[in-house]
Design a protein around this motif. Structure first.
Motif, PDB file in Angstrom:
ATOM      1  N   PHE A 213      26.957  43.748  18.181  1.00  0.00           N
ATOM      2  CA  PHE A 213      27.546  44.418  19.337  1.00  0.00           C
ATOM      3  C   PHE A 213      28.478  43.439  20.053  1.00  0.00           C
ATOM      4  N   SER A 214      29.531  43.982  20.638  1.00  0.00           N
ATOM      5  CA  SER A 214      30.460  43.150  21.401  1.00  0.00           C
ATOM      6  C   SER A 214      29.770  42.588  22.638  1.00  0.00           C
ATOM      7  N   PRO A 215      29.966  41.298  22.955  1.00  0.00           N
ATOM      8  CA  PRO A 215      29.371  40.728  24.163  1.00  0.00           C
ATOM      9  C   PRO A 215      30.074  41.143  25.443  1.00  0.00           C
ATOM     10  N   THR A 216      31.256  41.766  25.308  1.00  0.00           N
ATOM     11  CA  THR A 216      32.026  42.148  26.488  1.00  0.00           C
ATOM     12  C   THR A 216      32.144  43.656  26.681  1.00  0.00           C
ATOM     13  N   ASN A 217      31.827  44.434  25.644  1.00  0.00           N
ATOM     14  CA  ASN A 217      31.788  45.895  25.751  1.00  0.00           C
ATOM     15  C   ASN A 217      30.620  46.371  24.917  1.00  0.00           C
ATOM     16  N   ASN A 218      29.520  46.703  25.573  1.00  0.00           N
ATOM     17  CA  ASN A 218      28.275  46.991  24.873  1.00  0.00           C
ATOM     18  C   ASN A 218      28.309  48.234  23.997  1.00  0.00           C
ATOM     19  N   ASN A 219      29.320  49.097  24.185  1.00  0.00           N
ATOM     20  CA  ASN A 219      29.415  50.292  23.345  1.00  0.00           C
ATOM     21  C   ASN A 219      29.953  49.993  21.960  1.00  0.00           C
ATOM     22  N   PHE A 220      30.700  48.893  21.838  1.00  0.00           N
ATOM     23  CA  PHE A 220      31.367  48.581  20.586  1.00  0.00           C
ATOM     24  C   PHE A 220      30.402  47.850  19.651  1.00  0.00           C
ATOM     25  N   CYS A 221      30.213  48.431  18.465  1.00  0.00           N
ATOM     26  CA  CYS A 221      29.319  47.862  17.460  1.00  0.00           C
ATOM     27  C   CYS A 221      30.085  47.723  16.148  1.00  0.00           C
ATOM     28  N   TYR A 222      29.902  46.585  15.483  1.00  0.00           N
ATOM     29  CA  TYR A 222      30.623  46.298  14.249  1.00  0.00           C
ATOM     30  C   TYR A 222      29.620  46.057  13.128  1.00  0.00           C
ATOM     31  N   VAL A 223      29.780  46.768  12.015  1.00  0.00           N
ATOM     32  CA  VAL A 223      28.857  46.669  10.887  1.00  0.00           C
ATOM     33  C   VAL A 223      29.598  46.128   9.672  1.00  0.00           C
ATOM     34  N   LEU A 224      29.040  45.089   9.060  1.00  0.00           N
ATOM     35  CA  LEU A 224      29.588  44.548   7.818  1.00  0.00           C
ATOM     36  C   LEU A 224      28.866  45.168   6.636  1.00  0.00           C
ATOM     37  N   THR A 225      29.642  45.732   5.708  1.00  0.00           N
ATOM     38  CA  THR A 225      29.048  46.286   4.493  1.00  0.00           C
ATOM     39  C   THR A 225      29.111  45.233   3.384  1.00  0.00           C
ATOM     40  N   GLU A 226      27.970  45.001   2.758  1.00  0.00           N
ATOM     41  CA  GLU A 226      27.871  43.940   1.755  1.00  0.00           C
ATOM     42  C   GLU A 226      28.582  44.293   0.456  1.00  0.00           C
ATOM     43  N   LEU A 227      28.499  45.540   0.036  1.00  0.00           N
ATOM     44  CA  LEU A 227      29.005  45.923  -1.280  1.00  0.00           C
ATOM     45  C   LEU A 227      30.471  46.330  -1.269  1.00  0.00           C
ATOM     46  N   SER A 228      30.926  46.980  -0.203  1.00  0.00           N
ATOM     47  CA  SER A 228      32.336  47.397  -0.138  1.00  0.00           C
ATOM     48  C   SER A 228      33.197  46.423   0.654  1.00  0.00           C
ATOM     49  N   ASP A 230      33.656  45.863   3.902  1.00  0.00           N
ATOM     50  CA  ASP A 230      34.403  46.453   5.013  1.00  0.00           C
ATOM     51  C   ASP A 230      33.718  46.137   6.338  1.00  0.00           C
ATOM     52  N   ILE A 231      34.494  46.249   7.409  1.00  0.00           N
ATOM     53  CA  ILE A 231      33.945  46.236   8.762  1.00  0.00           C
ATOM     54  C   ILE A 231      34.130  47.635   9.330  1.00  0.00           C
ATOM     55  N   HIS A 232      33.026  48.246   9.743  1.00  0.00           N
ATOM     56  CA  HIS A 232      33.086  49.551  10.404  1.00  0.00           C
ATOM     57  C   HIS A 232      32.903  49.326  11.894  1.00  0.00           C
ATOM     58  N   MET A 233      33.922  49.714  12.672  1.00  0.00           N
ATOM     59  CA  MET A 233      33.814  49.626  14.117  1.00  0.00           C
ATOM     60  C   MET A 233      33.284  50.962  14.627  1.00  0.00           C
ATOM     61  N   LEU A 234      32.120  50.922  15.285  1.00  0.00           N
ATOM     62  CA  LEU A 234      31.457  52.124  15.766  1.00  0.00           C
ATOM     63  C   LEU A 234      31.361  52.110  17.282  1.00  0.00           C
ATOM     64  N   ASP A 235      31.371  53.291  17.866  1.00  0.00           N
ATOM     65  CA  ASP A 235      31.148  53.438  19.305  1.00  0.00           C
ATOM     66  C   ASP A 235      29.759  54.036  19.496  1.00  0.00           C
ATOM     67  N   PHE A 236      28.911  53.321  20.268  1.00  0.00           N
ATOM     68  CA  PHE A 236      27.544  53.783  20.464  1.00  0.00           C
ATOM     69  C   PHE A 236      27.398  54.507  21.796  1.00  0.00           C
ATOM     70  N   ASN A 237      26.816  55.699  21.733  1.00  0.00           N
ATOM     71  CA  ASN A 237      26.568  56.500  22.925  1.00  0.00           C
ATOM     72  C   ASN A 237      25.141  56.224  23.391  1.00  0.00           C
ATOM     73  N   PHE A 238      24.996  55.529  24.501  1.00  0.00           N
ATOM     74  CA  PHE A 238      23.668  55.147  24.984  1.00  0.00           C
ATOM     75  C   PHE A 238      22.878  56.341  25.516  1.00  0.00           C
ATOM     76  N   GLU A 239      23.579  57.418  25.872  1.00  0.00           N
ATOM     77  CA  GLU A 239      22.886  58.582  26.410  1.00  0.00           C
ATOM     78  C   GLU A 239      22.167  59.373  25.330  1.00  0.00           C
ATOM     79  N   ASN A 240      22.826  59.566  24.186  1.00  0.00           N
ATOM     80  CA  ASN A 240      22.170  60.357  23.129  1.00  0.00           C
ATOM     81  C   ASN A 240      21.774  59.525  21.910  1.00  0.00           C
ATOM     82  N   PHE A 292      40.835  46.547  24.832  1.00  0.00           N
ATOM     83  CA  PHE A 292      40.703  47.883  25.398  1.00  0.00           C
ATOM     84  C   PHE A 292      40.055  48.854  24.419  1.00  0.00           C
ATOM     85  N   THR A 293      40.550  48.900  23.186  1.00  0.00           N
ATOM     86  CA  THR A 293      40.056  49.873  22.208  1.00  0.00           C
ATOM     87  C   THR A 293      38.918  49.332  21.355  1.00  0.00           C
TER      88      THR A 293
END
Length: 361
Positions: A213-228, A230-240, A292-293
């Motif tokens: 997770f980003s230390p400056t924007n807690n909604n931003f989460c980055y996942v590293l895929t081992e086999l492909s 890639d970096i997937h940038m995800l937005d996490f919704n804390f409410e749901n 920002f994004t």
């Protein structure tokens, strides 16, 4: 000076967990000593006066499981004294995390395809110890392997476990075998139960490994895929408690056609740069994070000065990166340019099969 602990596989010359002195002015590592003998401590974390390590084995005391070790640190010498061990609940535990209270340890079992929660009794004291597992989830009973990569995705493989960075009411497991990021409700008031809540499906064959997770924007989460790779940038919704994909970006050069598997991911303390290690290409991929994004843009590729960079860590000041090159048996220290994110190698030392490096602040 900081103390740095290094662990690795012990099927060669390594004996367990070692300690070094780290000069935060020069980045030099020195005064190597064995802090504790341990069997395959492939990953560990430091918390208060304790160190918790996974012991990545397939059998423990006659049972088909790995185990977890709790150590207490001698403040004067840095030596680690074993307090106790607990079976992890599945074969080959590979990752763990501790909650903010210091009272719970969550463990990911790779070959077992499961995750466990352990109570920590007397956290931070010489009497601290791990209790028996109080919660256990087995992915083979909940999810189906993707078989995108028949050799690596023949069954569930839980590769990491993390907690949300705010209230820690959610726990996350990356399942390499199922191409899933699973969200659990972490119910501290209900016997520390992990209750399946939601899941994010990656493309078949991606193989999610680690997240940050980003230390400056807690909604931003980055996942590293081992086999492909890639970096997937995800937005996490804390409410749901759900993830939404924002961006996918490849972490290898377009003209690279060799074999590679992604390993570690981390973000600079400033939140400006993201780094990912590539095993095969043997480099650190450097990305700039849009403030920002949260989207990533490629900056550069930096050779790790060795082979198979399984792990790296950034020092607490954000000035240096330490890379564990497992197959070339060395640790390389880089100076981080805090304006550009670029890396400049400053030193390299020999260390047998390093797989994890952590600073003790």
């Amino acid at each position: 000076m900081y103390t740095v602990y290094v662990s690795g596989y012990t099927n060669s010359e390594g004996l367990g967990i070692y300690q070094y002195k780290f000069d935060e002015a020069t980045g030099a590592l020195s005064s190597k000593t064995l802090a504790a003998e341990s069997n395959n401590p492939s990953y560990f974390i430091c918390r208060d006066n304790n160190l918790y390590a996974v012991n990545e084995v397939g059998e423990y005391k006659g049972e088909s499981t790995g185990y977890v070790s709790c150590y207490y640190r001698n403040k004067e010498t840095g030596q680690l004294n074993l307090v106790n061990e607990q079976p992890s609940g599945g074969e080959d535990p590979c990752h763990l995390t501790c909650d903010a209270t210091g009272n719970h340890l969550l463990v990911a079992n790779y070959s077992g395809g499961s995750a466990s929660v352990f109570p920590i009794e007397g956290s931070g004291t010489a009497e601290s110890k791990l209790g028996s597992s109080v919660s256990f989830v087995k992915h083979i009973e909940l999810y189906t392997a993707s078989h995108g990569n028949p050799e690596r995705q023949e069954k569930p493989h839980v590769h990491s476990v993390d907690l949300d960075p705010i209230a820690q009411q959610y726990a996350f497991t990356n399942d390499l075998g199922c191409d899933l990021l699973v969200t659990y409700k972490f119910e501290r008031n209900n016997q520390d139960k992990l209750s399946p809540h939601a899941s994010f499906q990656f493309p078949t064959g991606a193989g999610p490994r680690h997240l940050k997770f980003s230390p400056t924007n807690n909604n931003f989460c980055y996942v590293l895929t081992e086999l492909s790779n890639d970096i997937h940038m995800l937005d996490f919704n804390f409410e749901n408690g759900s993830f939404r994909e924002v961006q996918k970006i490849h972490a290898l050069p377009e003209d690279f056609n060799g074999e590679n598997i992604g390993a570690e991911i981390d973000i600079s303390p400033s939140g400006k740069f993201l780094y990912a290690s590539m095993r095969g290409y043997d480099a650190i991929t450097i990305f700039k994070i849009d403030g920002f994004t949260g989207k990533l843009s490629l900056v550069d590729f930096q050779s790790t000065g060795g082979k198979h960079p399984r792990f790296f860590t950034i020092d607490p000041t954000g000035a240096f990166m330490l890379v564990a090159n497992k197959d070339s048996n060395n640790i390389v220290v880089f100076k981080i340019d805090e304006e550009t994110g670029l890396l400049n190698q400053v030193s390299s030392i020999d260390h047998v099969h390093p797989t994890c490096i952590q600073f003790w602040e």
